[in-house]
Each structure stands twice: as C-alpha cells, then as structure tokens.
Design an enzyme around this catalytic site. Sequence first.
Site, PDB file in Angstrom:
ATOM      1  N   ALA A  86      10.359  18.953  37.881  1.00  0.00           N
ATOM      2  CA  ALA A  86       9.260  19.774  38.398  1.00  0.00           C
ATOM      3  C   ALA A  86       7.956  18.991  38.467  1.00  0.00           C
ATOM      4  O   ALA A  86       7.265  18.997  39.490  1.00  0.00           O
ATOM      5  CB  ALA A  86       9.089  21.017  37.527  1.00  0.00           C
ATOM      6  N   LYS A  89       4.056  13.418  28.011  1.00  0.00           N
ATOM      7  CA  LYS A  89       3.166  13.649  26.876  1.00  0.00           C
ATOM      8  C   LYS A  89       3.985  13.581  25.590  1.00  0.00           C
ATOM      9  O   LYS A  89       4.745  14.496  25.293  1.00  0.00           O
ATOM     10  CB  LYS A  89       2.484  15.009  27.016  1.00  0.00           C
ATOM     11  N   ALA A 144       3.335  22.251  36.742  1.00  0.00           N
ATOM     12  CA  ALA A 144       3.915  21.691  37.964  1.00  0.00           C
ATOM     13  C   ALA A 144       3.839  22.670  39.131  1.00  0.00           C
ATOM     14  O   ALA A 144       3.468  22.289  40.247  1.00  0.00           O
ATOM     15  CB  ALA A 144       5.360  21.276  37.706  1.00  0.00           C
ATOM     16  N   LYS A 204      -1.235  18.341  21.525  1.00  0.00           N
ATOM     17  CA  LYS A 204      -1.521  19.713  21.954  1.00  0.00           C
ATOM     18  C   LYS A 204      -0.212  20.474  22.126  1.00  0.00           C
ATOM     19  O   LYS A 204      -0.175  21.701  21.983  1.00  0.00           O
ATOM     20  CB  LYS A 204      -2.369  19.735  23.230  1.00  0.00           C
TER      21      LYS A 204
END
Length: 328
Positions: free
Chosen positions: A14, A108, A140, A191
């Site tokens: 995606a 990430k 995405a 995060k």
Amino acid sequence: MSSTPRIAVIGAGAFGTALASVAAASAGDVTLIGRDAAAVDLMRASRRNEKALPGIDLPPTLSFSADAAAIRGAGIVLFAMPSQAQREAARSLAPLLAPGTAVVICAKGMEKGTGRLLTEVLEEELPGREIAVLSGPGFAADIAKGLPTAMVIAARTAETGAWLAQALSGPTFRLYPSTDRIGVQLGGALKNVLAIACGIIEGAELGDSARAALISRGLAELSRFVAAHGGEGATVTGLSGLGDLVLTGTSHQSRNLRFGIALGRDGDAAGWSGDLVEGAFAASVASGVAAQKGIDMPITDAVARIIDGSLDVKTAIGQLMTRPITQE
C-alpha cells in the site's frame, strides 16, 4: 544532481504504491517494482492495486515491473519494504545501484537483533550511496487519493534533502527536508510503540484523558531516546514525532492502534489476525537498547512486556500510575 531524476519504488504494498502514484503524477518517469509478476501484470492492465489500495486509480504515467533490474539508472530509489527486510533487500540490490544513487528508506523501525537504525544498516550494505529517510503522518490510502499530506524527508545534507523534497513532492503531497536522520527515524519507529499503547488504553476503556497523558509523557521519553542517540530532541515535536503519533494513536486506519486495542481488550495478541505491526518489533528493540544505555522508557518497557506476555495490562497501568512523582 538531476532536477528530474528517474524514480524507482521497491515494494508494491500500500505505501509503496501510494508513493509511486504521487511521484508519477508530478515527476513522470516512475517505476513501481513488485515481486509477484502476476500481481504486477494485473496492476499494469487495470491501473489499480486492488489488494493494497482497492478502488484507487493509478496515474497513466506510472510504469510497473517485476524485475529488480528495472532500478538500473534510477537517480532516486525508494525502499518501501518492511523495516526487517531492508538489509536483505539492500544486499541483493547493491549491484544494481550506481554510486551516488539516493536511496530513501520508507519504513519505520529499528533492526531487530542489533537495535541499529536503518540508515546505519543501509550505509553498511550500500556504501557510496546517499541514504535518506521518509517519515511522518501519512496513511497510504490518503496519499494515493490525493488528500493533503505532509511528511518529512531527512538526508545527510540540507542540499540533498531539499533536492529529494522537490523531486518527490506533488500538489497534495508535501515533503519538508531535514538533516536530523536520527530524530526522524526514531520518531517514526517509536511513535508506533506509543500508538500501540494508545490502543491498549482504548481497548481497556481507560478514557481519553489517559490517552492524552500517554501521548505527552510518551513524547517526553521519545525525546530522551533521540537525544541519547545523538539526534535533536526537538525533532519529536514535529511531523515525524508528534504529527505521526497523533495520526496513528487516534485513527483506526492504524495497524498499531488496532493491535493495541486487541491487547487492551483481550489481554494478549492471540486473536490478532491483522497485517505486520512494526511497533511490535520496535517495542522490544527500543526497550532493550534503553536498558543498555540507561534511558528511562517506562511506557515503551510496559508495551514490550505486555506484548511478550510477561506483564498484564492492569498491572502495567498500576506501575505507571505509582511511579515517583517528579517535575514534568
């Protein structure tokens, strides 16, 4: 550096498809490369990636290939595969990447087992190339639909960052250049851990006040982690830290949030049947690194232990709420 380089995107999931789509809409010469030849042929014929981005049309200028050799001659190559696959991909693609090629990490996370940043991993496997990082708040589907999105691209030099931002940005997709690759990477990785924590709070029905407290205190420990690694603590207040956390810690489009909800509701992840959750890897890695470096990371530690089953949610909340009271 060429002002209009040829761009290749490795990874037809995606996010890779969305990035290829916005780049092709503005830059023109863009190739999306996937491993599944049949799926690539279907995308070429239908101008859609129905499996990853159902119902979204892809630009007529976007090219497709199932041959990794299609990256030859590209000035910018986006690595849009999961974080734990980045080293293997870099090693296998190294002979195809000319010296000076800009390779942009679009995952990430940190490398499991070593705790290393992905820039370190790729610089080891791809010497002589410019390694940059793209991160920040962007789903995405939103990117591919042309909804306004702003993210960060961090490079070794300001000049390279500005060039990449210009080459990859479009009318609805804006990149802000940065030179803090450490802070941008760690913000993007951790995060996800904090988004899992937000999900745990939601799944356990602990309330929005608890989520707000977690976001603010989570950013504090993220800032400590970034500073300890030589990054700029202030970076976590920008798009790649706070911005990304607000998105993934509140929207049910986030896999990490949904995974956390399952943990908070059921007490474990046994019933989770979703896709890969980057934060689950990052929690364990970051917790281990923090212990080695003596960084106080109570929320990250709690998430890691809840995921591995050594701590239950109720006990974790009790431990966090009874920590010694200090100055904020």
